[in-house]
Design an enzyme around this catalytic site. Sequence first.
Site, PDB file in Angstrom:
ATOM      1  N   TRP A 318       0.826  -1.204   0.000  1.00  0.00           N
ATOM      2  CA  TRP A 318       0.000   0.000   0.000  1.00  0.00           C
ATOM      3  C   TRP A 318       0.864   1.259   0.000  1.00  0.00           C
ATOM      4  CZ3 TRP A 318      -1.032  -3.984   3.613  1.00  0.00           C
ATOM      5  CH2 TRP A 318      -2.036  -4.861   3.187  1.00  0.00           C
ATOM      6  N   GLU A 433       3.959 -14.097  17.618  1.00  0.00           N
ATOM      7  CA  GLU A 433       3.971 -15.314  16.820  1.00  0.00           C
ATOM      8  C   GLU A 433       4.270 -14.943  15.376  1.00  0.00           C
ATOM      9  OE1 GLU A 433       0.040 -14.957  15.180  1.00  0.00           O
ATOM     10  OE2 GLU A 433       1.454 -13.348  15.692  1.00  0.00           O
ATOM     11  N   GLU A 436       3.121 -11.771  13.865  1.00  0.00           N
ATOM     12  CA  GLU A 436       3.756 -10.585  14.443  1.00  0.00           C
ATOM     13  C   GLU A 436       2.780  -9.666  15.167  1.00  0.00           C
ATOM     14  OE1 GLU A 436       7.539  -9.729  11.854  1.00  0.00           O
ATOM     15  OE2 GLU A 436       5.785  -9.328  10.620  1.00  0.00           O
TER      16      GLU A 436
END
Length: 815
Positions: A318, A433, A436
């Site tokens: 983006w 994890e 993130e």
Amino acid sequence: MDDQDRENVAFGAPGMEPRWTRGAKDAVGTAYSTSSKVWYTLAAGVLTEIYYPTIDTPQVRDIQFLVSDGKTFCDDERRDMCATVENVAEAALGFNVTTCNRNGRYTLKKTVIGDPHQNCLLIHTELIASPEFKDKLQLYVLAAPHMGIGGWHNYGEVRNFKARRILVAHKDGFWMAIGASIPFLKTSVGYVAASDGFTDVKDDFQMDWEFNSAPDGNIALTGQFDLSHGTEFTLGVAFGRTLHSAVTSLIGSITADFEQKKATFISQWSRTAKRFLLVNNGANKHDSHLFQLSVNLLLASEDKTYPGAMIASTAIPWGEDKGDDELGGYHLVWTRDMVNCATGLLAVGDTSTPLRSLIYLAVSQREDGGFYQNFWINGEPYWKGVQLDEVSFPIVLAWRLWKQNALVNFDPYPLVKRACGYLIREGPFSPQERWEEASGYSPSTLAINIAALVCAADFMEDRGEHELAKFVLECADFLEQHVDPWTVTTQGTLLPGVPRHYIRINPADVVNGYIDEDPNTGTLTLANQPPEGPFQYPAKDIVDAGFLELVRYGIRAPGSRLLEDSLRVIDAVLKIDTPEGPCWHRYNHDGFGQRDDGTSYANNWGVGRVWPLLTGERGHYELAAGRKAELYHDTLAGFSHGVGLLPEQVWDAPSLPKKHIEFGGPTGAAIPLMWAHAEYLKLSRSIGDNKVFDRIEPVVARYQSASYKPEPLEIWKFNRQIRAIPAGTKLRLLASGPFQLHWSADQWATVHDTSSTATELGVHFVDIVTDKDRSDPLRFTFYWTAESRWEGKDYEIALQARAAEAGRKAAHGVQ
């Protein structure tokens, strides 16, 4: 070098606020040679981010052509033309771009390659006018430098070099020079949206402004080609750490024979063909172009100054809505992504690149054995978060190279021991994890942690360190025994009739020093949610497919009731049947993705979309379970975009024609995602071998053996202060320094003082085998021998009646 008049300064400083380009690329390229330190991307036929001198440093936003008749129109490539992009030869990372005017007025043909031996990007260009516009067209190049990873504070100049006009940009010691094999008729530098060439020519279809200087702003460089010298020429974009270096590379490149340069470029890339054996020998049916391209893209993601450093993507997701504050993008090193990419190359027989990556990781490892969440190519951290899986992956890579006799003279053992110590000291709770965004006990993180500890123990056994290996294996067994108690809910509500299944993550909340590890009770706070929320959900009702990693590495055999029920849940909640085939969301209520109206993920919220790499992960599970994986392999291939780039995410909702977003097509997230290409290669290899390539045999031998009956073990640490254990369980108390444990099992009637045992992992421990027939709690405190001080606090652990043997079987999914 002669200077132009510096007094002719552009107006409108500093220009509009800078932005990057879309994350969705059609092509990513570079020269194969390490002497050419330029990488380039294309989107809609336009050159977008260009990187130099390392793959984590974009210097250019975009470079495009403008075509005008000088009277009635001015077209720019991005908005007014249609482009097709193809590789110059097989999977060589140079490109033929054919761009056509929508009204048939002209065709623009470009061949984009990196100079095989110079820091210069070459664009061989031919403008072909329709008969009615013959000799009437004007052609311009428009460049938007973002030197030193930013649009602000760029300096633009027009310079003369021996009667040759050159467009120049510089900032913070980086220089760019643009010139062509034919002269410029006019040149100008200006501020974006004020005095730049795009604003100028779009206004009256001619170039009226010729500014020689545009200091300190968001700038653009514009040159009109003198087509009286021919409509076929070579444009060069060269880089250097001095103006002299950039101009020397530019002149040397554009005055050479382009066809000879292209032939050398293609010849160099043909050296990778030895890695295409899997596709060429007919062992597997799949898209040979995508296979070859995936190999070359992974090779191209390695930096040429820092050998072994591989980035996640040459995209800024983006990017059209992100400015100078978005320094990182995905052009950083993530240990998890990098090891997956290196393993993908191992799957095609490349051991040299993965070895370079392992050496790079050994140099980048922190002294405590950990790794930063991500970092720049030079090892400097960008985000400093901690993800335990990123500590585990390098151990597994080291083990794979060892077993393939591919370590040459490099000894990874120091890396392995440091990382192993970090896992034991800091785990099992992971601050993040693999997505993130959340902390706790994650099935995917635990899976790679267990695999890494088993691999580390294998190294230790080979070195004759049998006691250390035994200690590490016991720590791995501890994690294996707890995976299901920590991450399997028995009260799930997502799918009627299936209350027992794996969850995404157990937040394992700490309250008053006590850690609540019950997967049925935790509350999970989700990231990337809309401003109005909700933000919190019962952890038992948030799922992902991370548990499949337990099968990938061999910790669990496929096909158990628990695994199959968990698949039913994620299929019901996360699966989307796209035109290409099935694909899955990361987890339910994911907010990282394009919003429903097609606008970008911004301000830290959006709507998560489906991830093609998860289709590959499912294919690996299906193969392990003895079922067909080709559907998932072909679906993953079907998601490829442009010349064959696999996206991070695809659109999973009805098409939005006005936004040019199609159901099953790419979003503005990263394209390509190197992890997805690695997954494609590994799945190709796995199907060819009829065996999961990532499977780790010592893990399978240990945890899928009928003889595996580990001694029940509980671990108490200052970051895991449990309050109760089953009576008769061995209790291991861990600390980072030497200590004497002062303890009692009978209300201090009898007192014991036990000195800790040191390991070479920076871990000290005391083991206590509790009495299965006693119910008095264990009470203890610490005397820190190195500091000659008491902890000053007593701790207590209750002893509970031992769970039945059925509990152990349930942990393995045995019904």
